[in-house]
Design a protein around this motif. Structure first.
Motif, PDB file in Angstrom:
ATOM      1  N   ARG A   2      39.142  20.083  39.192  1.00 10.12           N
ATOM      2  CA  ARG A   2      38.261  20.844  38.318  1.00 10.12           C
ATOM      3  C   ARG A   2      38.109  22.265  38.852  1.00 10.12           C
ATOM      4  NH1 ARG A   2      32.282  19.106  36.336  1.00 10.12           N
ATOM      5  NH2 ARG A   2      31.766  21.173  35.609  1.00 10.12           N
ATOM      6  N   HIS A   3      38.226  23.230  37.928  1.00  9.40           N
ATOM      7  CA  HIS A   3      38.081  24.642  38.305  1.00  9.40           C
ATOM      8  C   HIS A   3      36.733  25.158  37.832  1.00  9.40           C
ATOM      9  CE1 HIS A   3      42.201  25.090  39.613  1.00  9.40           C
ATOM     10  NE2 HIS A   3      42.580  24.401  38.543  1.00  9.40           N
ATOM     11  N   GLU A   4      36.123  25.963  38.653  1.00 11.96           N
ATOM     12  CA  GLU A   4      34.856  26.606  38.298  1.00 11.96           C
ATOM     13  C   GLU A   4      35.165  27.815  37.414  1.00 11.96           C
ATOM     14  OE1 GLU A   4      31.694  25.642  39.122  1.00 11.96           O
ATOM     15  OE2 GLU A   4      32.667  23.851  39.925  1.00 11.96           O
ATOM     16  N   PRO A   5      34.305  28.107  36.461  1.00  6.99           N
ATOM     17  CA  PRO A   5      34.529  29.301  35.637  1.00  6.99           C
ATOM     18  C   PRO A   5      34.477  30.567  36.504  1.00  6.99           C
ATOM     19  CG  PRO A   5      32.518  28.120  34.959  1.00  6.99           C
ATOM     20  CD  PRO A   5      33.114  27.385  36.109  1.00  6.99           C
ATOM     21  N   ALA A   6      35.276  31.550  36.086  1.00  9.78           N
ATOM     22  CA  ALA A   6      35.321  32.812  36.823  1.00  9.78           C
ATOM     23  C   ALA A   6      34.008  33.568  36.649  1.00  9.78           C
ATOM     24  CB  ALA A   6      36.471  33.657  36.316  1.00  9.78           C
ATOM     25  N   THR A   7      33.619  34.240  37.691  1.00  4.18           N
ATOM     26  CA  THR A   7      32.410  35.058  37.625  1.00  4.18           C
ATOM     27  C   THR A   7      32.759  36.418  37.028  1.00  4.18           C
ATOM     28  OG1 THR A   7      32.719  36.042  39.791  1.00  4.18           O
ATOM     29  CG2 THR A   7      31.515  33.938  39.706  1.00  4.18           C
ATOM     30  N   ARG A   8      31.747  37.164  36.646  1.00  2.00           N
ATOM     31  CA  ARG A   8      31.976  38.524  36.133  1.00  2.00           C
ATOM     32  C   ARG A   8      32.678  39.385  37.169  1.00  2.00           C
ATOM     33  NH1 ARG A   8      28.209  40.882  31.889  1.00  2.00           N
ATOM     34  NH2 ARG A   8      27.439  39.035  30.828  1.00  2.00           N
ATOM     35  N   GLU A   9      32.298  39.224  38.418  1.00  2.42           N
ATOM     36  CA  GLU A   9      32.927  40.003  39.493  1.00  2.42           C
ATOM     37  C   GLU A   9      34.409  39.658  39.602  1.00  2.42           C
ATOM     38  OE1 GLU A   9      30.854  39.670  43.220  1.00  2.42           O
ATOM     39  OE2 GLU A   9      28.918  39.975  42.250  1.00  2.42           O
ATOM     40  N   GLU A  10      34.735  38.376  39.534  1.00  6.86           N
ATOM     41  CA  GLU A  10      36.133  37.954  39.627  1.00  6.86           C
ATOM     42  C   GLU A  10      36.936  38.470  38.434  1.00  6.86           C
ATOM     43  OE1 GLU A  10      35.685  33.756  42.075  1.00  6.86           O
ATOM     44  OE2 GLU A  10      35.309  33.764  39.911  1.00  6.86           O
ATOM     45  N   LEU A  11      36.353  38.391  37.253  1.00  2.91           N
ATOM     46  CA  LEU A  11      37.033  38.915  36.064  1.00  2.91           C
ATOM     47  C   LEU A  11      37.222  40.428  36.164  1.00  2.91           C
ATOM     48  CD1 LEU A  11      35.373  36.855  33.175  1.00  2.91           C
ATOM     49  CD2 LEU A  11      37.703  36.666  34.041  1.00  2.91           C
ATOM     50  N   GLY A  12      36.194  41.121  36.615  1.00  3.91           N
ATOM     51  CA  GLY A  12      36.293  42.571  36.786  1.00  3.91           C
ATOM     52  C   GLY A  12      37.381  42.942  37.771  1.00  3.91           C
ATOM     53  N   CYS A  13      37.461  42.197  38.850  1.00  5.16           N
ATOM     54  CA  CYS A  13      38.499  42.436  39.865  1.00  5.16           C
ATOM     55  C   CYS A  13      39.888  42.201  39.267  1.00  5.16           C
ATOM     56  CB  CYS A  13      38.254  41.525  41.066  1.00  5.16           C
ATOM     57  SG  CYS A  13      39.421  41.787  42.404  1.00  5.16           S
ATOM     58  N   ALA A  14      40.040  41.123  38.496  1.00  6.02           N
ATOM     59  CA  ALA A  14      41.328  40.821  37.867  1.00  6.02           C
ATOM     60  C   ALA A  14      41.721  41.914  36.879  1.00  6.02           C
ATOM     61  CB  ALA A  14      41.267  39.464  37.178  1.00  6.02           C
ATOM     62  N   ILE A  15      40.753  42.392  36.106  1.00  8.36           N
ATOM     63  CA  ILE A  15      41.030  43.461  35.140  1.00  8.36           C
ATOM     64  C   ILE A  15      41.465  44.727  35.860  1.00  8.36           C
ATOM     65  CG2 ILE A  15      39.919  45.017  33.476  1.00  8.36           C
ATOM     66  CD1 ILE A  15      38.306  42.541  32.527  1.00  8.36           C
ATOM     67  N   ARG A  16      40.801  45.086  36.955  1.00  8.31           N
ATOM     68  CA  ARG A  16      41.188  46.280  37.715  1.00  8.31           C
ATOM     69  C   ARG A  16      42.597  46.135  38.280  1.00  8.31           C
ATOM     70  NH1 ARG A  16      35.798  45.863  38.790  1.00  8.31           N
ATOM     71  NH2 ARG A  16      36.061  44.760  40.761  1.00  8.31           N
ATOM     72  N   GLU A  17      42.949  44.951  38.739  1.00 16.35           N
ATOM     73  CA  GLU A  17      44.306  44.720  39.254  1.00 16.35           C
ATOM     74  C   GLU A  17      45.340  44.891  38.147  1.00 16.35           C
ATOM     75  OE1 GLU A  17      44.816  41.046  41.409  1.00 16.35           O
ATOM     76  OE2 GLU A  17      42.952  41.345  42.509  1.00 16.35           O
ATOM     77  N   ILE A  18      45.052  44.353  36.968  1.00 20.16           N
ATOM     78  CA  ILE A  18      45.972  44.487  35.835  1.00 20.16           C
ATOM     79  C   ILE A  18      46.105  45.953  35.428  1.00 20.16           C
ATOM     80  CG2 ILE A  18      46.273  43.969  33.373  1.00 20.16           C
ATOM     81  CD1 ILE A  18      44.990  41.191  34.025  1.00 20.16           C
ATOM     82  N   GLU A  19      44.989  46.671  35.384  1.00 21.53           N
ATOM     83  CA  GLU A  19      45.029  48.094  35.042  1.00 21.53           C
ATOM     84  C   GLU A  19      45.847  48.882  36.050  1.00 21.53           C
ATOM     85  OE1 GLU A  19      40.858  48.963  34.742  1.00 21.53           O
ATOM     86  OE2 GLU A  19      40.825  48.592  32.574  1.00 21.53           O
ATOM     87  N   ALA A  20      45.721  48.540  37.323  1.00 21.51           N
ATOM     88  CA  ALA A  20      46.502  49.227  38.365  1.00 21.51           C
ATOM     89  C   ALA A  20      47.992  48.942  38.195  1.00 21.51           C
ATOM     90  CB  ALA A  20      46.024  48.796  39.750  1.00 21.51           C
ATOM     91  N   LEU A  21      48.335  47.705  37.855  1.00 21.78           N
ATOM     92  CA  LEU A  21      49.741  47.357  37.618  1.00 21.78           C
ATOM     93  C   LEU A  21      50.294  48.109  36.409  1.00 21.78           C
ATOM     94  CD1 LEU A  21      49.683  43.500  38.256  1.00 21.78           C
ATOM     95  CD2 LEU A  21      50.886  45.221  39.615  1.00 21.78           C
ATOM     96  N   LEU A  22      49.516  48.199  35.346  1.00 19.42           N
ATOM     97  CA  LEU A  22      49.946  48.940  34.166  1.00 19.42           C
ATOM     98  C   LEU A  22      50.141  50.421  34.479  1.00 19.42           C
ATOM     99  CD1 LEU A  22      47.758  47.333  31.347  1.00 19.42           C
ATOM    100  CD2 LEU A  22      50.236  47.193  31.599  1.00 19.42           C
ATOM    101  N   GLU A  23      49.255  50.974  35.260  1.00 20.86           N
ATOM    102  CA  GLU A  23      49.379  52.388  35.637  1.00 20.86           C
ATOM    103  C   GLU A  23      50.648  52.622  36.462  1.00 20.86           C
ATOM    104  OE1 GLU A  23      48.807  56.136  35.270  1.00 20.86           O
ATOM    105  OE2 GLU A  23      47.482  54.692  34.307  1.00 20.86           O
ATOM    106  N   ARG A  24      50.945  51.713  37.376  1.00 21.48           N
ATOM    107  CA  ARG A  24      52.182  51.839  38.173  1.00 21.48           C
ATOM    108  C   ARG A  24      53.412  51.726  37.279  1.00 21.48           C
ATOM    109  NH1 ARG A  24      50.071  48.214  42.578  1.00 21.48           N
ATOM    110  NH2 ARG A  24      51.674  46.774  41.903  1.00 21.48           N
ATOM    111  N   LEU A  25      53.356  50.828  36.289  1.00 19.39           N
ATOM    112  CA  LEU A  25      54.472  50.685  35.357  1.00 19.39           C
ATOM    113  C   LEU A  25      54.653  51.954  34.535  1.00 19.39           C
ATOM    114  CD1 LEU A  25      56.681  48.941  34.118  1.00 19.39           C
ATOM    115  CD2 LEU A  25      54.961  47.946  32.625  1.00 19.39           C
ATOM    116  N   ARG A  26      53.572  52.534  34.047  1.00 21.95           N
ATOM    117  CA  ARG A  26      53.653  53.798  33.295  1.00 21.95           C
ATOM    118  C   ARG A  26      54.234  54.916  34.163  1.00 21.95           C
ATOM    119  NH1 ARG A  26      48.245  52.381  31.803  1.00 21.95           N
ATOM    120  NH2 ARG A  26      48.291  51.300  29.830  1.00 21.95           N
TER     121      ARG A  26
END
Length: 148
Positions: A2-26
């Motif tokens: 069983r997995h615990e739901p992600a917290t807002r902090e964890e989601l925010g961190c994941a979003i920032r990582e994705i944004e950083a990856l997109l910026e590097r790709l651009r």
């Protein structure tokens, strides 16, 4: 398990990582090497000459959609512009269905690469592959067009 739901902090961190990856790709997309001196101008001249010929004789008499598309993609690459599939089709100067078949042939021969646009997932972008770039520059470097 069983997995615990992600917290807002964890989601925010994941979003920032994705944004950083997109910026590097651009940034990577923007770092296209400049064409060899004179080759971009030669490609532009060839493409303009072909459109002038089409205006005089019509577009149905001469047909080299693949070449027109390669020239157009090379010119856009030299200018640092990204090319959506729809624009590549316009650059071929043929009906869209013909241009899409042509694009498929170029892709199957490894001359172009089609991929999703990171800024707009509804569209695809087309670029010359390394092989396509190498071959078109080899041709442009040895052609007579534009030499005085």
């Amino acid at each position: 398990m069983r997995h615990e739901p992600a917290t807002r902090e964890e989601l925010g961190c994941a979003i920032r990582e994705i944004e950083a990856l997109l910026e590097r790709l651009r940034a990577k997309e923007a770092q296209q090497p400049a064409p060899a001196p004179g080759l971009l101008e030669r490609a532009e001249l060839m493409y303009q000459e072909r459109r002038s010929r089409d205006r005089l004789f019509g577009t149905d008499l001469f047909g080299e959609a693949a070449w027109d598309m390669l020239l157009d993609l090379y010119i856009h690459r030299g200018r640092g512009a990204l090319v959506p599939v729809s624009s590549a089709c316009i650059g071929a100067a043929v009906p869209p269905s013909t241009a899409l078949r042509c694009l498929g042939k170029l892709e199957s021969r490894g001359l172009v690469v089609r991929r999703a646009d990171v800024d707009d997932r509804r569209r695809s972008l087309v670029t010359l592959s390394d092989k396509g770039l190498r071959l078109i520059e080899l041709y442009l470097a040895s052609s007579w067009v534009g030499l005085g």
